[in-house]
Write a protein that holds these residues in place. Sequence first.
Motif, PDB file in Angstrom:
ATOM      1  N   ASP A  70       0.868  -1.178   0.000  1.00  0.00           N
ATOM      2  CA  ASP A  70       0.000   0.000   0.000  1.00  0.00           C
ATOM      3  C   ASP A  70       0.902   1.225   0.000  1.00  0.00           C
ATOM      4  O   ASP A  70       1.686   1.419   0.936  1.00  0.00           O
TER       5      ASP A  70
ATOM      6  N   ILE B 249       0.747   5.098   0.017  1.00  0.00           N
ATOM      7  CA  ILE B 249      -0.180   6.210   0.224  1.00  0.00           C
ATOM      8  C   ILE B 249       0.596   7.520   0.210  1.00  0.00           C
ATOM      9  O   ILE B 249       1.501   7.719   1.020  1.00  0.00           O
TER      10      ILE B 249
ATOM     11  N   SER C 295      -3.446  12.885  -8.866  1.00  0.00           N
ATOM     12  CA  SER C 295      -3.781  11.463  -8.919  1.00  0.00           C
ATOM     13  C   SER C 295      -4.415  11.083 -10.252  1.00  0.00           C
ATOM     14  O   SER C 295      -4.296   9.961 -10.706  1.00  0.00           O
TER      15      SER C 295
ATOM     16  N   ASN D 286      -1.025  -1.209  -4.513  1.00  0.00           N
ATOM     17  CA  ASN D 286      -2.189  -0.365  -4.266  1.00  0.00           C
ATOM     18  C   ASN D 286      -1.676   1.061  -4.053  1.00  0.00           C
ATOM     19  O   ASN D 286      -1.163   1.380  -2.989  1.00  0.00           O
ATOM     20  N   TRP D 287      -1.750   1.892  -5.080  1.00  0.00           N
ATOM     21  CA  TRP D 287      -1.145   3.232  -5.055  1.00  0.00           C
ATOM     22  C   TRP D 287      -2.237   4.273  -4.872  1.00  0.00           C
ATOM     23  O   TRP D 287      -3.154   4.364  -5.676  1.00  0.00           O
ATOM     24  N   ILE D 288      -2.144   5.042  -3.820  1.00  0.00           N
ATOM     25  CA  ILE D 288      -3.173   6.036  -3.526  1.00  0.00           C
ATOM     26  C   ILE D 288      -2.538   7.408  -3.368  1.00  0.00           C
ATOM     27  O   ILE D 288      -1.737   7.627  -2.456  1.00  0.00           O
ATOM     28  N   ALA D 289      -2.864   8.321  -4.258  1.00  0.00           N
ATOM     29  CA  ALA D 289      -2.358   9.695  -4.137  1.00  0.00           C
ATOM     30  C   ALA D 289      -3.462  10.577  -3.579  1.00  0.00           C
ATOM     31  O   ALA D 289      -4.560  10.616  -4.125  1.00  0.00           O
TER      32      ALA D 289
ATOM     33  N   ARG E  97      -7.888  12.401   5.344  1.00  0.00           N
ATOM     34  CA  ARG E  97      -8.380  11.262   4.556  1.00  0.00           C
ATOM     35  C   ARG E  97      -7.244  10.250   4.352  1.00  0.00           C
ATOM     36  O   ARG E  97      -7.431   9.034   4.519  1.00  0.00           O
TER      37      ARG E  97
ATOM     38  N   LEU F  26      -6.893   6.315   5.697  1.00  0.00           N
ATOM     39  CA  LEU F  26      -6.542   5.204   4.813  1.00  0.00           C
ATOM     40  C   LEU F  26      -5.336   4.450   5.357  1.00  0.00           C
ATOM     41  O   LEU F  26      -5.261   3.220   5.287  1.00  0.00           O
TER      42      LEU F  26
ATOM     43  N   GLN G  15      -6.466   2.269   8.239  1.00  0.00           N
ATOM     44  CA  GLN G  15      -7.172   1.126   7.659  1.00  0.00           C
ATOM     45  C   GLN G  15      -6.168   0.090   7.133  1.00  0.00           C
ATOM     46  O   GLN G  15      -6.316  -1.108   7.345  1.00  0.00           O
ATOM     47  N   SER G  16      -5.143   0.601   6.499  1.00  0.00           N
ATOM     48  CA  SER G  16      -4.130  -0.254   5.902  1.00  0.00           C
ATOM     49  C   SER G  16      -3.374  -1.033   6.982  1.00  0.00           C
ATOM     50  O   SER G  16      -3.102  -2.229   6.832  1.00  0.00           O
TER      51      SER G  16
ATOM     52  N   LEU H 276       4.083  -4.320   3.025  1.00  0.00           N
ATOM     53  CA  LEU H 276       4.771  -3.031   3.162  1.00  0.00           C
ATOM     54  C   LEU H 276       3.749  -1.917   2.992  1.00  0.00           C
ATOM     55  O   LEU H 276       2.968  -1.923   2.039  1.00  0.00           O
TER      56      LEU H 276
ATOM     57  N   GLU I 166       5.939  -4.114   7.323  1.00  0.00           N
ATOM     58  CA  GLU I 166       6.949  -3.056   7.306  1.00  0.00           C
ATOM     59  C   GLU I 166       6.236  -1.731   7.067  1.00  0.00           C
ATOM     60  O   GLU I 166       5.276  -1.672   6.290  1.00  0.00           O
TER      61      GLU I 166
END
Lengths: 204, 204
Positions: free
Chosen positions: A57, A59, A66, A84-87, A113, A117, A120-121, A129, A163
Motif C-alpha cells: 500500500d 499512500i 492522482s 495499491n497506489w493512492i495519491a 483522509r 486510509l 485502515q491499511s 509493506l 513493514e
Amino acid sequence: MNEDAKAPRAPRKSVPYSPPSGPYPPQLHLYIGDGKGKTTAAVGLAARALGYGMKVDFIQFDKGGSEDDRYYERRLLRAAPGMNWIATGLERMRPGQPFRFGATDEDRREALRALALARQSLEGGGAGLVVLDEILSAVAYRLLREEEVWELAELFLARRPCELAMTGRRASPRLIEAAGLVTEMKCVKHCFESGIPARPGIDY
Amino acid sequence: MNEDAKAPRAPRKSVPYSPPSGPYPPQLHLYIGDGKGKTTAAVGLAARALGYGMKVDFIQFDKGGSEDDRYYERRLLRAAPGMNWIATGLERMRPGQPFRFGATDEDRREALRALALARQSLEGGGAGLVVLDEILSAVAYRLLREEEVWELAELFLARRPCELAMTGRRASPRLIEAAGLVTEMKCVKHCFESGIPARPGIDY
C-alpha cells in the motif's frame, strides 16, 4: 549490452503476507532530510517488496495529480500485481503557474483522509509493506499534527503487522526512537539550485 | 483501500530516447553516504524513467548473484520493457557463510568488465538513463581507480547523451564538482546495528 540477457522473469505471484514469527519483527523505516531521494527510495523499496511477492500500500500525502499520472513512477508500479497506489492531496503544481504554497482547510481534509486510509491499511489491509510518502512533510507544513502521526506509529508498534516506511522533511525524536532504520538524505547539491527545473521521468 | 482504484496503466511503449536539445542537458547524479537508500533510490529512479518510456541501463558493480535473482527488485524491473539490468561481480554472500571481504584479481577483472559495459552504454546504447550502481564503492574497495571512474565521467560530460546516476560510499571532489545533483544518505539508525539481519524483500 547483451550481457546477462536472460528472458525477464515475471514477479512472483502475489500471496497474502504472513508477518514473520521469528525474532526479527517488521520495522518502521524513516527517510528524512532535504535531499532528493526520499520518495525515490520509497519507490525502490516498493519495487523490491513487489518483486518478493508482497502486497504494497503506497499512500501519498499532499501530492495531488492522482488523475493524470504525471508522476511517472506511478505508471510502472501501478501496473504491478499487488500494488495499491493512492495519491491524496490537492494539486500544487499546474502547468504555467507558480507552485501553490500554504495549507487550506481542504488540504487538511485531504491529509486526514490519507491518515484514515493509512490506519485502515495497518489495521488489516494485508499489505507486507505500507509506505506513507510525505506524511512527515505534511506535519512540517501543518496539515497534520505530530500527535496524529505518532498515534499511527503506536498502532503499528502494538502489532507490527507489516513493514512501515514514512518519508518527509523531518521526524520527531520519539518517531526516530521508535524506528528501526532512519536515513537522512542530505542535499549536497541540487540541480534546481542551478536553475534547472524539475524534469519529467527524472524528478517526477 | 479501494480509493483511486482505476485499472492499472501499462508503462508507455519504450521509444528511442532523444536527449533534450533545450538549455537543460542531462545531469550526473551522485547518491553517496553510509545510509540505506542509495541502491534503493537508484531503483526508484529507474522505475520513474521506465514509466516515462525511457530505456534504462542498470549496471551493478561488485554485486554478484546475477544468476539467482536473490535481489528482489530485479524481478520486477527486469520484466519492464526498456530495462537492461546487468549485475557484475563475484558472489560475496553465500547462505550460511560469512560475508567475503577483500579484493581479488577476479574481483578487479569483473569491475573492469562492468566499466567497459558502462563505457559502451554511454557511447551509444540509446539509454535515457544509465545507472552505475556501487561504482563508487568499487573505488573505495580498490577494485577501480578513481581516474578510471573520472574518465567515464569525462566521456559523459563531453556529450551528455543521457542521465547518469552513480551510487556508492563516497565520491571524489571533482566528481561532486561535475555533478548536477548530489545526495548524501546519512545513516542515522540502522536495523543491522540492533542485530537484525538483512531481510528479503526489504533489504535486498
